[in-house]
Every structure is written in structure tokens, then in C-alpha cells.
Write a protein that holds these residues in place. Structure first.
Motif, mmCIF file in Angstrom:
data_model
loop_
_atom_site.group_PDB
_atom_site.id
_atom_site.type_symbol
_atom_site.label_atom_id
_atom_site.label_comp_id
_atom_site.label_asym_id
_atom_site.label_seq_id
_atom_site.Cartn_x
_atom_site.Cartn_y
_atom_site.Cartn_z
ATOM 1 N N SER A 1 -34.210 8.724 -1.191
ATOM 2 C CA SER A 1 -34.972 8.389 -2.389
ATOM 3 C C SER A 1 -34.054 8.447 -3.617
ATOM 4 O O SER A 1 -32.918 8.932 -3.549
ATOM 5 C CB SER A 1 -36.132 9.369 -2.572
ATOM 6 N N ALA A 2 -34.571 7.978 -4.748
ATOM 7 C CA ALA A 2 -33.786 8.012 -5.983
ATOM 8 C C ALA A 2 -33.457 9.449 -6.379
ATOM 9 O O ALA A 2 -32.344 9.744 -6.829
ATOM 10 C CB ALA A 2 -34.550 7.310 -7.106
ATOM 11 N N GLU A 3 -34.416 10.358 -6.205
ATOM 12 C CA GLU A 3 -34.177 11.763 -6.544
ATOM 13 C C GLU A 3 -33.112 12.372 -5.632
ATOM 14 O O GLU A 3 -32.233 13.105 -6.083
ATOM 15 C CB GLU A 3 -35.473 12.569 -6.438
ATOM 16 N N GLN A 4 -33.198 12.053 -4.348
ATOM 17 C CA GLN A 4 -32.188 12.556 -3.407
ATOM 18 C C GLN A 4 -30.819 11.971 -3.698
ATOM 19 O O GLN A 4 -29.804 12.657 -3.577
ATOM 20 C CB GLN A 4 -32.608 12.231 -1.967
ATOM 21 N N ARG A 5 -30.776 10.703 -4.109
ATOM 22 C CA ARG A 5 -29.495 10.073 -4.423
ATOM 23 C C ARG A 5 -28.816 10.778 -5.600
ATOM 24 O O ARG A 5 -27.607 11.002 -5.598
ATOM 25 C CB ARG A 5 -29.717 8.591 -4.735
ATOM 26 N N TRP A 6 -29.608 11.138 -6.594
ATOM 27 C CA TRP A 6 -29.060 11.868 -7.742
ATOM 28 C C TRP A 6 -28.539 13.237 -7.302
ATOM 29 O O TRP A 6 -27.457 13.658 -7.686
ATOM 30 C CB TRP A 6 -30.139 12.032 -8.807
ATOM 31 N N ALA A 7 -29.319 13.955 -6.472
ATOM 32 C CA ALA A 7 -28.891 15.272 -6.000
ATOM 33 C C ALA A 7 -27.645 15.163 -5.124
ATOM 34 O O ALA A 7 -26.753 16.026 -5.199
ATOM 35 C CB ALA A 7 -30.032 15.932 -5.217
ATOM 36 N N ASP A 8 -27.575 14.111 -4.312
ATOM 37 C CA ASP A 8 -26.383 13.906 -3.475
ATOM 38 C C ASP A 8 -25.150 13.724 -4.343
ATOM 39 O O ASP A 8 -24.080 14.257 -4.048
ATOM 40 C CB ASP A 8 -26.555 12.676 -2.583
ATOM 41 N N ARG A 9 -25.299 12.952 -5.409
ATOM 42 C CA ARG A 9 -24.163 12.695 -6.291
ATOM 43 C C ARG A 9 -23.694 13.987 -6.955
ATOM 44 O O ARG A 9 -22.489 14.237 -7.086
ATOM 45 C CB ARG A 9 -24.565 11.673 -7.349
ATOM 46 N N GLU A 10 -24.653 14.823 -7.357
ATOM 47 C CA GLU A 10 -24.301 16.109 -7.947
ATOM 48 C C GLU A 10 -23.535 16.975 -6.943
ATOM 49 O O GLU A 10 -22.535 17.612 -7.283
ATOM 50 C CB GLU A 10 -25.574 16.845 -8.395
ATOM 51 N N GLU A 11 -24.007 16.996 -5.698
ATOM 52 C CA GLU A 11 -23.330 17.785 -4.673
ATOM 53 C C GLU A 11 -21.934 17.242 -4.405
ATOM 54 O O GLU A 11 -20.975 18.012 -4.257
ATOM 55 C CB GLU A 11 -24.153 17.783 -3.380
ATOM 56 N N ASP A 12 -21.797 15.911 -4.362
ATOM 57 C CA ASP A 12 -20.483 15.309 -4.139
ATOM 58 C C ASP A 12 -19.503 15.726 -5.231
ATOM 59 O O ASP A 12 -18.336 16.013 -4.961
ATOM 60 C CB ASP A 12 -20.590 13.786 -4.107
ATOM 61 N N ILE A 13 -19.975 15.757 -6.464
ATOM 62 C CA ILE A 13 -19.103 16.057 -7.598
ATOM 63 C C ILE A 13 -18.720 17.527 -7.635
ATOM 64 O O ILE A 13 -17.571 17.881 -7.908
ATOM 65 C CB ILE A 13 -19.798 15.656 -8.918
ATOM 66 N N THR A 14 -19.678 18.400 -7.350
ATOM 67 C CA THR A 14 -19.460 19.826 -7.608
ATOM 68 C C THR A 14 -18.998 20.635 -6.397
ATOM 69 O O THR A 14 -18.312 21.644 -6.563
ATOM 70 C CB THR A 14 -20.757 20.465 -8.144
ATOM 71 N N THR A 15 -19.350 20.228 -5.194
ATOM 72 C CA THR A 15 -19.058 21.101 -4.049
ATOM 73 C C THR A 15 -18.314 20.445 -2.900
ATOM 74 O O THR A 15 -17.681 21.148 -2.108
ATOM 75 C CB THR A 15 -20.360 21.707 -3.479
ATOM 76 N N VAL A 16 -18.389 19.120 -2.746
ATOM 77 C CA VAL A 16 -17.773 18.469 -1.588
ATOM 78 C C VAL A 16 -16.308 18.173 -1.898
ATOM 79 O O VAL A 16 -16.001 17.535 -2.901
ATOM 80 C CB VAL A 16 -18.503 17.167 -1.211
ATOM 81 N N GLY A 17 -15.415 18.656 -1.040
ATOM 82 C CA GLY A 17 -13.998 18.383 -1.225
ATOM 83 C C GLY A 17 -13.614 17.044 -0.631
ATOM 84 O O GLY A 17 -14.458 16.249 -0.222
ATOM 85 N N GLY A 18 -12.326 16.786 -0.584
ATOM 86 C CA GLY A 18 -11.859 15.508 -0.070
ATOM 87 C C GLY A 18 -11.381 15.561 1.362
ATOM 88 O O GLY A 18 -10.789 14.601 1.844
ATOM 89 N N ASP A 19 -11.639 16.678 2.084
ATOM 90 C CA ASP A 19 -11.197 16.772 3.474
ATOM 91 C C ASP A 19 -12.011 15.816 4.335
ATOM 92 O O ASP A 19 -13.250 15.835 4.297
ATOM 93 C CB ASP A 19 -11.380 18.205 3.977
ATOM 94 N N PRO A 20 -11.374 14.937 5.101
ATOM 95 C CA PRO A 20 -12.114 13.934 5.875
ATOM 96 C C PRO A 20 -13.150 14.548 6.821
ATOM 97 O O PRO A 20 -14.253 14.018 6.970
ATOM 98 C CB PRO A 20 -11.010 13.198 6.647
ATOM 99 N N TYR A 21 -12.801 15.642 7.483
ATOM 100 C CA TYR A 21 -13.719 16.277 8.427
ATOM 101 C C TYR A 21 -14.990 16.735 7.701
ATOM 102 O O TYR A 21 -16.112 16.513 8.166
ATOM 103 C CB TYR A 21 -13.015 17.456 9.082
ATOM 104 N N GLU A 22 -14.801 17.354 6.522
ATOM 105 C CA GLU A 22 -15.945 17.833 5.744
ATOM 106 C C GLU A 22 -16.817 16.672 5.274
ATOM 107 O O GLU A 22 -18.053 16.763 5.278
ATOM 108 C CB GLU A 22 -15.451 18.640 4.545
#
Length: 406
Positions: free
Chosen positions: A302-323
Motif C-alpha cells: 500500500s502507499a502507507e507501507q511504501r512510505w514506511a519501506d522507504r524510511e526503513e531503507d534510508i535509516t536501517t538497511v545497509g548495502g550488503d547484498p545478502y541483507e
């Protein structure tokens, strides 16, 4: 104004830290806890200057000035502003362009506007000497910080050191609160638990037919895969050399339970996925309809989930391919309307349905994994992305079938 500002040359800070901790200036040899590093810079600046912090400016280079994962995490932190120059490759080495000019412009502008009383410079480049002198003429106290040199000598311009009002060395004890050296072959994310099936596929030799096709293409040219003669029942047999990372065709040949590495099972399914779509190869079976019809993550979000996903990508997800593969897989499974679809998908290992696989690789590209490889993700990174995807599915299916505790 009675405030302090910190200007950080990330190339100098992290390169010098890598030299100190890992013995070479490559930033790929260290892992950085950016929140801890920013907090350490803030506390040290406020202590040294006896002024509250206004802002930390983080100057770094990036390919085409496109923010990398660490830049996206940094720029959403409180009191942090990221300024990016270009990162170019010359003679096999990466070099920053425009970073020094941006630092010089910011330094002089802050001093001219009397935005602060103290400026902390974390750099070693003598090109900032004119900016430092201009700041002093506007009544700003300039503090110059160095990273402890690996050889015990200076790693800063002597003119810069001589012109600074105050000097400080960030020693090994301070650096290691936020930076650590990687072990050889290590990654930023915790080392994943080995999966025997993946190891078996990676170490398997190419199917014999792959060599036959290569021979047809490269007639009269040097063969890519070396072969050695072997006597068996009085006849010579070509023994293929093992290949590091399999192609989709190799995976199709190896996917059937009990299939021999040098044989194509009769039920092998072969499809390629990419941003441009997919291609069926002649003579092979299509994906089962229930697998081909599985919804993509975009369809489930959903649009709300897409926004939350983007926040998580920016703040907590690193660039390790496995992760990256794990994060994508977790979101996709959590949003599936029919959990039984996960079980169906697990029977397709190691293939991922082409629509989902293409979406997975496009998602991974957001984290800088293209890395100037002609807009292609490195094949080892692609395999790590897919391995992370399957690992998360393993965790989910294992948990669902685990016996309940009495």
C-alpha cells in the motif's frame, strides 16, 4: 554566534581510519557505525569548543553525486547535512572531485555570515588553507582535528597544521568506538549461516552441454573453460573445469533432486529475468501457472507501507547484498494473502519467479550495488541477493513447521 560547526572530509577521516586499523586506506576494509561516529564528533566538538553544536557538515564523494546507502542514512540524522562531490575512477583508483571546493565555500560562507564562533575541521588537505585564513579574519576560531597516523607521523598538510588555532588528534581509542577493521573477506552485515545447497551449486562444474554450446560459439578461438582428457572405458571424456557462479542455465540443470552436475534433467525450466522482461528458451518447460501468477511486492504494498519501506531503507538497511535480499523477502512474505504460496515457491529453489526476481534486482540497485559495472549488478552480488531471499524463506518455513513447545 556562540555555537560550533563541524566540517568533516569523509574521505580523509575514513581513509585515515582504515590506514590506522586495517593497514591500507581503502574504506572497504572497515565497518563504520555512523550514528556512533556522529555522536562522538558532536560530543568531542562541544567539549573542545565549550559551545553547543549547530550542525555537522559531512563532505564526501559519490558516483555521479548520487547518494549511497551511508549518505542516505547520514542525511536524516539530527544536525547532519550531507554535501556530495563527484567520485571518479582514474588509473584503477577512485578520486574525489569537488569535495575540497565545497568545503572551502562552506567554510568561508559560514565565517562571513558569522553563523558560529568556532569551526572544527576534520581534514588534512592543504587546499583548505585559504578558507581557514579567511575564517580567522572573520573572527572565527578554527580547530583542526587529525586522525592518528598509522606510522606515527603527520597525515595533514603542515601549513594547515601551522595555521590552525587549536589542534586535536583523534587517537585509536576514540576511532575504534565507531570504526572497526573487517576481517579478510568479511562483510558489514553479520556473516550469514552457510546454506549447503548454495555451496553445492557454487562448487558444481558446468553441465557438459554448456561447454558444447560454448565450443560452437567460439570455434577457432581460445576456449573459455579449460578441459582435461580422461580415460573411461577406452574413450576420452572431456572433464569441465568448475565455475564459481552459475548462470540461470546452470541452475536449471542442477535444480532437480538427485540430478548429476553434468546432466540436464528432463524437467529443467529455463527463464531469464531482467528490467526488460523475460525470455523463454526453446525446448524447455514454462513456469507452473500458480508460480507465474504470484503477486509482486509492488502489487502487495500500500502507499502507507511504501512510505514506511522507504524510511526503513534510508535509516536501517545497509548495502550488503545478502541483507538486501533478506529485507525484500521478508516484506514480500509478510504481505502475501496466502501463506501457502511460500511453500509452493520453496519447491522452485534455487529459481525465483522471473517477475519477482526482476523486482528484487531493481530493488537492490537502489543501494548502490550497480557500482559502475556498466549498469549491471556483479554476478557474485546477484547470487548473494538471491541467497538472502532464500534464507529468509527458509527461516519462515522452518518456523511454521517447528514443533510447538510443550
Amino acid at each position: 554566534m556562540d555555537r560550533c560547526i563541524v566540517l568533516v572530509d569523509a574521505g580523509y577521516l575514513l581513509g585515515a581510519a582504515a590506514s590506522l586499523l586495517a593497514g591500507e586506506p581503502s574504506r572497504s576494509r572497515i565497518t563504520v557505525d555512523h550514528p556512533a561516529l556522529i555522536q562522538g564528533l558532536r560530543e568531542r566538538a562541544e567539549s573542545d569548543t565549550e559551545r553547543p553544536l549547530l550542525r555537522i557538515y559531512w563532505f564526501d564523494g559519490a558516483p555521479d553525486r548520487v547518494p549511497q546507502p551511508e549518505h542516505r542514512r547520514l542525511r536524516v540524522m539530527p544536525r547532519v547535512t550531507v554535501r556530495l562531490g563527484a567520485l571518479t575512477r582514474s588509473d584503477g583508483r577512485w578520486a574525489q572531485k569537488g569535495v575540497d571546493a565545497a568545503m572551502h565555500a562552506e567554510l568561508t560562507e559560514l565565517a562571513r555570515n558569522r553563523a558560529c564562533s568556532d569551526i572544527v575541521l576534520v581534514t588534512g588537505d592543504g587546499d583548505l588553507l585559504p578558507g581557514m585564513m579567511a575564517a580567522k579574519e572573520h573572527g572565527v576560531a578554527v580547530h583542526l582535528w587529525a586522525v592518528q597516523a598509522a606510522d606515527g607521523d603527520y597525515n595533514q598538510s603542515e601549513d594547515l597544521v601551522a595555521e590552525a588555532d587549536e589542534r586535536r588528534v583523534l587517537d585509536r581509542t576514540w576511532i575504534t568506538k565507531a570504526v572497526r577493521a573487517k576481517e579478510l573477506g568479511g562483510v558489514c552485515a553479520p556473516q550469514p549461516v552457510p546454506r549447503p545447497e548454495i555451496a553445492a551449486i557454487l562448487s558444481a562444474p558446468l553441465p557438459e552441454s554448456a561447454h558444447a554450446q560454448a565450443a560452437e560459439r567460439d570455434t577457432g578461438e581460445r576456449q573459455e573453460h579449460s578441459v582435461a582428457p580422461a580415460e573411461q572405458d577406452g574413450e576420452q571424456e572431456r572433464v569441465p573445469t568448475a565455475k564459481g557462479v552459475p548462470t540461470p542455465k546452470d541452475l536449471a540443470a542442477l535444480r532437480a533432486p538427485g540430478a548429476q552436475p553434468a546432466q540436464h534433467p528432463a524437467n529443467a525450466t529455463l527463464r531469464w529475468s531482467s528490467d526488460k522482461g523475460w525470455v523463454d528458451r526453446p525446448g524447455v518447460a514454462a513456469e507452473p501457472p500458480e508460480i507465474a501468477a504470484m503477486p509482486t511486492l509492488a502489487q502487495l504494498t500500500s502507499a502507507e507501507q511504501r512510505w514506511a519501506d522507504r524510511e526503513e531503507d534510508i535509516t536501517t538497511v545497509g548495502g550488503d547484498p545478502y541483507e538486501v535480499g533478506q529485507v525484500f523477502s521478508r516484506r514480500w512474505m509478510e504481505r502475501l494473502p496466502e501463506p501457502a504460496q511460500v511453500q509452493k515457491l520453496s519447491t522452485m529453489y534455487p529459481r525465483i519467479p522471473h517477475r519477482i526476481d526482476g523486482e528484487l534486482l531493481r530493488y537492490a540497485a537502489r543501494f548502490g550495488l550497480l557500482a559502475h559495472k556498466d549498469d549491471q549488478i556483479d554476478e557474485h552480488d546477484r547470487y548473494a541477493i538471491r541467497a538472502g531471499f532464500w534464507r529468509e524463506i527458509d527461516v519462515r518455513t522452518t518456523a511454521e513447521h517447528a514443533p510447538a513447545a510443550e
